[in-house]
Design a protein around this motif. Sequence first.
Motif, PDB file in Angstrom:
ATOM      1  N   GLU A 100      12.226   6.027 -19.995  1.00 24.86           N
ATOM      2  CA  GLU A 100      11.660   5.378 -18.568  1.00 24.86           C
ATOM      3  C   GLU A 100      12.469   5.357 -17.482  1.00 24.86           C
ATOM      4  O   GLU A 100      14.155   5.810 -17.626  1.00 24.86           O
ATOM      5  CB  GLU A 100      12.281   3.486 -18.888  1.00 24.86           C
ATOM      6  CG  GLU A 100      11.137   2.874 -19.782  1.00 24.86           C
ATOM      7  CD  GLU A 100      11.732   1.248 -20.376  1.00 24.86           C
ATOM      8  OE1 GLU A 100      11.876   0.486 -18.911  1.00 24.86           O
ATOM      9  OE2 GLU A 100      10.588   1.009 -20.864  1.00 24.86           O
ATOM     10  N   ARG A 114       6.878   5.906  -7.449  1.00 24.70           N
ATOM     11  CA  ARG A 114       7.331   5.621  -8.915  1.00 24.70           C
ATOM     12  C   ARG A 114       8.071   6.042  -9.262  1.00 24.70           C
ATOM     13  O   ARG A 114       8.215   7.675  -9.003  1.00 24.70           O
ATOM     14  CB  ARG A 114       6.492   4.861  -9.545  1.00 24.70           C
ATOM     15  CG  ARG A 114       5.076   6.341  -9.338  1.00 24.70           C
ATOM     16  CD  ARG A 114       4.196   6.018  -9.770  1.00 24.70           C
ATOM     17  NE  ARG A 114       2.487   6.558 -10.569  1.00 24.70           N
ATOM     18  CZ  ARG A 114       2.728   8.074 -10.911  1.00 24.70           C
ATOM     19  NH1 ARG A 114       3.916   8.359 -11.856  1.00 24.70           N
ATOM     20  NH2 ARG A 114       2.335   9.077 -11.687  1.00 24.70           N
ATOM     21  N   THR A 117       5.607   8.519 -15.216  1.00 24.83           N
ATOM     22  CA  THR A 117       4.760   7.106 -16.526  1.00 24.83           C
ATOM     23  C   THR A 117       3.783   8.247 -16.882  1.00 24.83           C
ATOM     24  O   THR A 117       3.972   9.506 -16.570  1.00 24.83           O
ATOM     25  CB  THR A 117       3.660   6.059 -15.610  1.00 24.83           C
ATOM     26  OG1 THR A 117       3.018   6.891 -15.063  1.00 24.83           O
ATOM     27  CG2 THR A 117       4.410   5.854 -14.328  1.00 24.83           C
ATOM     28  N   SER A 119       0.830   8.823 -17.173  1.00 25.43           N
ATOM     29  CA  SER A 119      -0.431   8.482 -16.460  1.00 25.43           C
ATOM     30  C   SER A 119      -0.099  10.175 -16.171  1.00 25.43           C
ATOM     31  O   SER A 119      -0.490  11.264 -16.046  1.00 25.43           O
ATOM     32  CB  SER A 119      -0.275   8.606 -15.210  1.00 25.43           C
ATOM     33  OG  SER A 119      -0.078   8.297 -14.049  1.00 25.43           O
ATOM     34  N   ALA A 160      -3.080   8.455 -21.638  1.00 30.33           N
ATOM     35  CA  ALA A 160      -2.064   7.594 -20.912  1.00 30.33           C
ATOM     36  C   ALA A 160      -2.875   6.066 -22.026  1.00 30.33           C
ATOM     37  O   ALA A 160      -2.972   5.113 -21.596  1.00 30.33           O
ATOM     38  CB  ALA A 160      -2.152   7.016 -20.004  1.00 30.33           C
ATOM     39  N   THR A 162      -0.405   3.170 -21.965  1.00 36.33           N
ATOM     40  CA  THR A 162       0.571   2.535 -21.807  1.00 36.33           C
ATOM     41  C   THR A 162       1.599   3.183 -20.327  1.00 36.33           C
ATOM     42  O   THR A 162       1.360   4.135 -20.160  1.00 36.33           O
ATOM     43  CB  THR A 162       1.858   1.232 -22.484  1.00 36.33           C
ATOM     44  OG1 THR A 162       2.325   2.576 -22.996  1.00 36.33           O
ATOM     45  CG2 THR A 162       0.828   0.605 -23.931  1.00 36.33           C
ATOM     46  N   PRO A 163       1.659   2.276 -19.587  1.00 38.86           N
ATOM     47  CA  PRO A 163       2.826   3.281 -18.175  1.00 38.86           C
ATOM     48  C   PRO A 163       3.872   4.212 -19.934  1.00 38.86           C
ATOM     49  O   PRO A 163       4.543   5.128 -18.712  1.00 38.86           O
ATOM     50  CB  PRO A 163       3.764   2.216 -17.734  1.00 38.86           C
ATOM     51  CG  PRO A 163       2.874   1.374 -18.415  1.00 38.86           C
ATOM     52  CD  PRO A 163       2.179   1.084 -19.660  1.00 38.86           C
ATOM     53  N   HIS A 164       4.847   3.689 -20.401  1.00 39.94           N
ATOM     54  CA  HIS A 164       5.166   5.580 -21.288  1.00 39.94           C
ATOM     55  C   HIS A 164       5.345   4.990 -22.717  1.00 39.94           C
ATOM     56  O   HIS A 164       5.981   5.360 -23.542  1.00 39.94           O
ATOM     57  CB  HIS A 164       6.601   4.068 -21.250  1.00 39.94           C
ATOM     58  CG  HIS A 164       6.814   3.610 -19.432  1.00 39.94           C
ATOM     59  ND1 HIS A 164       7.405   2.744 -19.124  1.00 39.94           N
ATOM     60  CD2 HIS A 164       7.795   4.944 -19.138  1.00 39.94           C
ATOM     61  CE1 HIS A 164       8.294   2.703 -17.590  1.00 39.94           C
ATOM     62  NE2 HIS A 164       8.073   4.374 -17.399  1.00 39.94           N
TER      63      HIS A 164
END
Length: 541
Positions: A100, A114, A117, A119, A160, A162-164
């Motif tokens: 993160e 941002r 991630t 994505s 993807a 989740t975001p991570h």
Amino acid sequence: MKIIARLLIAATGLFNLTACYDAGIKQTIHDTGFIYCESGNVDFFNPQISDGNSILEAISAQVYDRLLIIAPVTQKPSANLATSWQVDDTGTVYTFDLKENVQFHTTEWFTPSRALTASDVAFSFNRILDKNNAFHNVNSGDYPWFNSINFSQMVTSVEAITPHKVRFTLSTPDNTFLSVLAASYAVIHSEEYAQQLAAIDEKTLIDVKPVGTGPFKLAQFQRSELVRLKRHEQYWQGPANMSQVVFDISSRGTGSLAKLLRQECDVVANPISSQLPIIIANDALTLYSQTAMNVAYIAINMREPILQDQRVRKALSFAIDRSSLINSVYYNSGIEAKSILPPASWAYGNDSSHIRYDLNYAKGLLREAGVKDGLELTMWVPLDNNSYNPSPKKSAEIIQSDFAKLGIDLKILTSDILNPNELKDADVDLVLTGWNANSSDPDSLLRPLLSCDAKQAGFGVANWCNEEFDLLLDLAKETNQPRYRINIYRQIQNVLSEELPVIPLAHGVKYQANQSSLTGFTLSPFNTYSFHNVVRVKELN
């Protein structure tokens, strides 16, 4: 690549560049960074679309990060942007947890909103995999290394979750997959930057004005002269010790050593072997060496009718005195090649009965094949020295002399950089080239050079395709049994010794010379590592 070159010429004007730096500028670089000298050139900065370029690899290792890296000690894939991963029971679904708060570069052409991630990871690989992706066909739409390993068949989807958390689904179990993600080609781009470029219809700039998460970001560029990187202050491992790195790409041959001795270069990559005694004798310089996973070889153009005769190919191999190459070119720092795989490989098989110096046997094979004295062959020789061949031109001249004893007139064609794509329609019989492996897995030396996919991608310059060879490669990467894998790779080496689409010559040593005031470099048998930890020790007055 001509299209990319034109785009690059247009783009470089935005960087406010100069190729000449006076004494004051050099002193500033000395105080805040260092100058890295290596021959070669770049037309873009994205290794995904590269067909192999050592200077691009060195630069991209500073600009971009990968999910995994090859650990220098264990030589196995280890965490980088991915902190951990899980594999399902089928061996085909890999789920990676991402670090993160990894920040992308802020540059004159992009300000991120941002952090990295999942994505971004999905975008980076789906650009390669998905022909309908908006960026797939940008800047030629060719991904030579990925095509050579049939990446689009290996990976069926990248999502993807989740975001991570990102998930890769493979078509079959694959023991090489983690090494693929650790390769210097498998870099991570910013999806947000890509979307911004798409919105203004400037998608081509993604490869020539790069945005990554690495310890340095692009600041200046002038083709054939220099590339300047500045420190990424928000780098996830903390800011680099040095605030800038200048890549001097104008040097050739002995010119690099002269600049090193005059302190115009702080680092010289892959110095010519004949220069090593001078470097060692100079107390102001430090010479690093690392046993490399590489091979120098001659690729045989299998489309040429006379070279389709196995006896002719074997005669060429038996005519080469590899000990002379080691003495004269490598200055005894290299190893005679008995296989494409180097002795450091866990799958190495020494087949000296097939690959040795035997001039009389070579002459007998040519007579048996009906080849008379006066045969003319051409060999393409790139001029840039590399760890697998520290002096290609000299190597070519020795091979030329060896072939003359066989009654063969070898014409040497030289070029600064070898572009395999240019060989598809070229009237060239042989190519003096080589390869640096991306990992300790034998597949990283064999598949990109000799598989049918490599031929199709233009990466395998031998124009060779053998279904038995490909079947064995696939079997080796699907089994988890080490003993079985070793046996398969021994069979693979036997096939190569019999068919001889390439002639192994030597395995080189990776060298780097630098001013002794610089410390913190990491040398690896594989990828170039980042300069994050490099620091200059203050000289004592």
